[in-house]
Design an enzyme around this catalytic site. Structure first.
Site, short mmCIF file in Angstrom:
data_model
loop_
_atom_site.label_atom_id
_atom_site.label_comp_id
_atom_site.label_asym_id
_atom_site.label_seq_id
_atom_site.Cartn_x
_atom_site.Cartn_y
_atom_site.Cartn_z
N PHE A 287 0.83 -1.20 0.00
CA PHE A 287 0.00 0.00 0.00
C PHE A 287 0.87 1.27 0.00
O PHE A 287 1.87 1.34 0.71
CB PHE A 287 -0.89 -0.02 1.25
CG PHE A 287 -1.83 1.14 1.37
CD1 PHE A 287 -3.02 1.17 0.67
CD2 PHE A 287 -1.52 2.21 2.21
CE1 PHE A 287 -3.90 2.24 0.79
CE2 PHE A 287 -2.39 3.29 2.34
CZ PHE A 287 -3.58 3.31 1.62
N ASN B 160 -3.97 2.38 10.48
CA ASN B 160 -4.74 2.81 9.33
C ASN B 160 -5.16 1.53 8.62
O ASN B 160 -4.54 1.11 7.67
CB ASN B 160 -3.85 3.69 8.43
CG ASN B 160 -4.51 4.00 7.10
OD1 ASN B 160 -5.73 3.91 6.95
ND2 ASN B 160 -3.70 4.36 6.11
N PRO B 161 -6.19 0.88 9.15
CA PRO B 161 -6.56 -0.44 8.64
C PRO B 161 -7.39 -0.30 7.37
O PRO B 161 -7.83 0.80 7.04
CB PRO B 161 -7.43 -0.99 9.77
CG PRO B 161 -8.12 0.23 10.31
CD PRO B 161 -7.13 1.35 10.20
C1 LIG Z 1 -4.50 0.93 4.33
S1 LIG Z 1 -3.05 -0.02 4.54
C2 LIG Z 1 -2.12 1.02 5.64
C3 LIG Z 1 -0.62 0.85 5.54
C4 LIG Z 1 0.19 1.86 6.34
N1 LIG Z 1 -0.10 1.79 7.75
C5 LIG Z 1 -0.09 3.24 5.84
O1 LIG Z 1 -0.80 3.98 6.50
O2 LIG Z 1 0.42 3.60 4.78
C6 LIG Z 1 -3.63 -1.35 5.56
C7 LIG Z 1 -2.57 -2.38 5.88
O3 LIG Z 1 -3.15 -3.36 6.73
C8 LIG Z 1 -2.63 -4.63 6.37
N2 LIG Z 1 -3.56 -5.65 6.84
C9 LIG Z 1 -4.73 -6.06 6.31
N3 LIG Z 1 -5.28 -7.03 7.06
C10 LIG Z 1 -4.43 -7.22 8.10
C11 LIG Z 1 -4.46 -8.10 9.22
N4 LIG Z 1 -5.44 -8.96 9.41
N5 LIG Z 1 -3.43 -8.02 10.08
C12 LIG Z 1 -2.42 -7.16 9.90
N6 LIG Z 1 -2.35 -6.32 8.87
C13 LIG Z 1 -3.35 -6.36 7.97
C14 LIG Z 1 -2.52 -4.55 4.87
O4 LIG Z 1 -1.59 -5.51 4.40
C15 LIG Z 1 -2.04 -3.12 4.68
O5 LIG Z 1 -0.64 -3.06 4.66
#
Ligand SMILES: C[S@@+](CC[C@H](N)C(=O)[O-])C[C@H]1O[C@@H](n2cnc3c(N)ncnc32)[C@H](O)[C@@H]1O
Lengths: 218, 368
Positions: B166, B268-269
């Protein structure tokens, strides 16, 4: 928590270019505001405020908030627009690659604009130039003693404080470079060269001179 | 600190974990990470601006490419903007300028491009024919600019990103300011353990890793192994390998043993409602990992899970911030945090982003 949170501003580069301002004429400020925040504002010259203090006086926004933003969006449109509430001056930045840097450049620009647009009253009878102004004068000025240090040029962030004080004086003498030069211990030619060394400084002085029916400096 | 290995952690065995042991974390996690790091086949790509300038081209050939690329950008007009709110010509032209900046060894030469038939050559970090290929992908495939150059400028950082990870957004920059405001006058929080859940490129983790105190630590978690690799690369590039622990796993799964001990939970999920995914601008919907975007039916699946986790993981007085899709999610979460989390939180509030959209929910774990 405020919309404009605490910023860790990192001034990579002092932005010299000046962005638009909706009101071309200068603003004169004396020290009383009717606003609640007046105490913190009136004590200090805006340009001397820290980044934090200055940003607290600003409203921040972007040009357009189209769409939901956040994860929906990849537009590299990280424009920042700062509106300085006490003066209504607006500074914006758009060309940097991060929001954070744009904010820093917008703030640097706001400082320049404040120095250029906000005039403080000067008493000519008792005039003695403040240290910030002495610092930007060429060494040959007869009122500049050696302990002032080397001359500060337009690329030094401290230049704008001197520039502001210089403009305060030039406005007080209604655009007469020769009169200002006398008070600064310089020849008219030397002061003209200083004014011409910075584009925004030149612009403001020439705008004033034109409005007073005096020939612009070239 | 005692830690039991639970089944919940098993995901991490299947993926490599990239991090160095440090003293703040329970030992058991290190065993996991060490035993699983053998399968490390993922290597982050070197972003363009960090590649050696081993290519060269004449000014006039580079200018030809630049003119060609500019023409393509102009031909786009507002067609992308009209179809899916994508970039218009002016944004593409700005990106082109940045692509050139990252490609050239010496940026001060850019003005020389204007000179006709300049026979001198310039050093490039990428071959000219690759530049043609990249810009074609930008225009024809709508590949995000950040994936072309392999980085994104975020705050005062330059973070490496690549396809599959991302791209950090400008809105998220504010999370670092919010944390800064909280830790500034709170030494305990400043020197505590913070987690960045779903770290992606590691943006939040690196941002706050630089403002925490000398004893402060960040655990950065992502389910996507490539994100974990890239985050580790970015943490290392900023010299934060001893401050940031990268873990590969799902949300709080790998954090068993930290219940009631965390100073901060940041995330930031994925928060986009599933139905909105297909309408996203192509750069996002067709190129960024769906795992990073899709937050379930109403986009709240992960946010709600994080709220519940924060209640048990934060120590009293601990701080949390979650990014959301906007006003609706913010309001829902505030209501949830205040009324359905049995009084776990206090000072719950909504913070708007720079565009004035209600974007973040913040608050503190109530002191016992
Ligand atoms: C919207 S991105 C945000 C990335 C970063 N924190 C940013 O703000 O640029 C959401 C992130 O959550 C991760 N993600 C999704 N489901 C997850 C889970 N169950 N556990 C941990 N990470 C997860 C994704 O791989 C992605 O990298």
């Amino acid at each position: 928590m405020a919309l404009v949170a605490q910023f860790l501003l990192n001034f990579a580069k002092f932005g010299r270019s000046v962005s638009h301002h909706n009101n071309r004429s200068s603003l004169f400020f004396s020290c009383n505001y009717s606003n609640n925040n007046s105490c913190s504002w009136s004590k200090k010259n805006f340009v001397e405020l820290t980044d934090e203090e200055l940003i607290r006086q600003c409203e921040m926004g972007t040009f357009k908030a189209s769409g939901p933003g956040g994860q929906h969006r990849n537009k590299r449109e990280s424009a920042v627009r700062l509106k300085h509430i006490p003066t209504g001056i607006i500074a914006q930045a758009v060309e940097d690659r991060s929001q954070h840097k744009n904010r820093a450049s917008a703030l640097a620009r706001l400082r320049t604009l404040l120095a250029l647009k906000v005039r403080n009253n000067v008493n000519l009878d008792t005039y003695s130039p403040p240290p910030e102004l002495l610092q930007i004068l060429p060494p040959k000025s007869t009122i500049r003693s050696s302990d002032v240090g080397p001359q500060i040029g337009p690329n030094n962030p401290k230049f704008i404080l001197g520039m502001q004080a210089l403009l305060d004086l030039i406005f007080a003498v209604e655009g007469s470079v020769s009169e200002a030069a006398k008070l600064l211990g310089l020849s008219t030619g030397a002061l003209s060269r200083l004014i011409l060394s910075d584009d925004s400084l030149r612009m403001v002085v020439n705008e004033l001179r034109t409005s007073k029916g005096i020939k612009p400096l070239k | 600190m005692k830690l039991s290995l639970t089944r919940a952690c098993c995901r991490s065995y299947t993926f490599p974990i990239f991090r160095k042991p440090s003293s703040v974390l329970p030992r058991a996690i290190f065993h996991q990470s060490l035993s699983s790091s053998s399968s490390s086949s993922l290597k982050p790509k070197t972003p363009l601006f960090l590649r050696p300038p081993k290519h060269s081209a004449t000014f006039s050939d580079l200018k030809k490419w630049h003119d060609w690329a500019n023409t393509l950008a102009y031909e786009v007009g507002s067609s992308f903007a009209d179809s899916d709110n994508g970039p218009d010509s002016s944004i593409l032209c700005r990106e082109l300028k940045w692509l050139l900046e990252d490609s050239l060894e010496d940026n001060s030469l850019i003005p020389h491009l204007g000179i006709e038939n300049n026979p001198n050559s310039v050093k490039l970090r990428i071959a000219l024919d690759e530049l043609y290929g990249l810009w074609k992908e930008r225009i024809e495939k709508r590949k995000p600019f950040q994936y072309l150059v392999g980085c994104e400028h975020w705050r005062d950082l330059v973070l490496c990103v690549e396809e599959g990870v991302f791209i950090p957004r400008p809105e998220t920059e504010l999370i670092v300011d919010l944390v800064n405001e909280v830790v500034r006058d709170n030494e305990q929080l400043r020197n505590g353990i913070w987690v960045d859940l779903g770290t992606g490129s590691g943006a939040i983790a690196v941002g706050i890793g630089r403002i925490l105190g000398s004893k402060g630590k960040v655990i950065a978690v992502d389910l996507n192994p490539l994100a974990a690799t890239v985050a580790a690369f970015n943490a290392h590039r900023y010299g934060l390998q001893d401050v940031i622990e990268i873990q590969q796993g799902s949300w709080f799964e790998t954090l068993k043993g930290f219940e009631g001990k965390l100073s901060g939970v940041l995330s930031n999920p994925p928060y986009i409602p599933s139905d909105d995914i297909c309408g996203l601008q192509s750069e996002v919907g067709k190129h960024e990992p769906i795992l990073a975007l899709d937050g379930g039916l109403d986009g709240m699946d992960d946010l709600l899970h994080l709220c519940n986790g924060a209640a048990s993981m934060l120590k009293p007085g601990g701080f949390f911030t979650f990014e959301t899709n906007g006003e609706k999610q913010c309001k829902f979460l505030v209501d949830y945090l205040e009324n359905d989390c049995s009084g776990s939180f206090c000072n719950v509030s909504i913070v708007s982003d720079f565009a004035g959209i209600q974007r973040f929910v913040t608050g503190f774990r109530r002191a016992l």
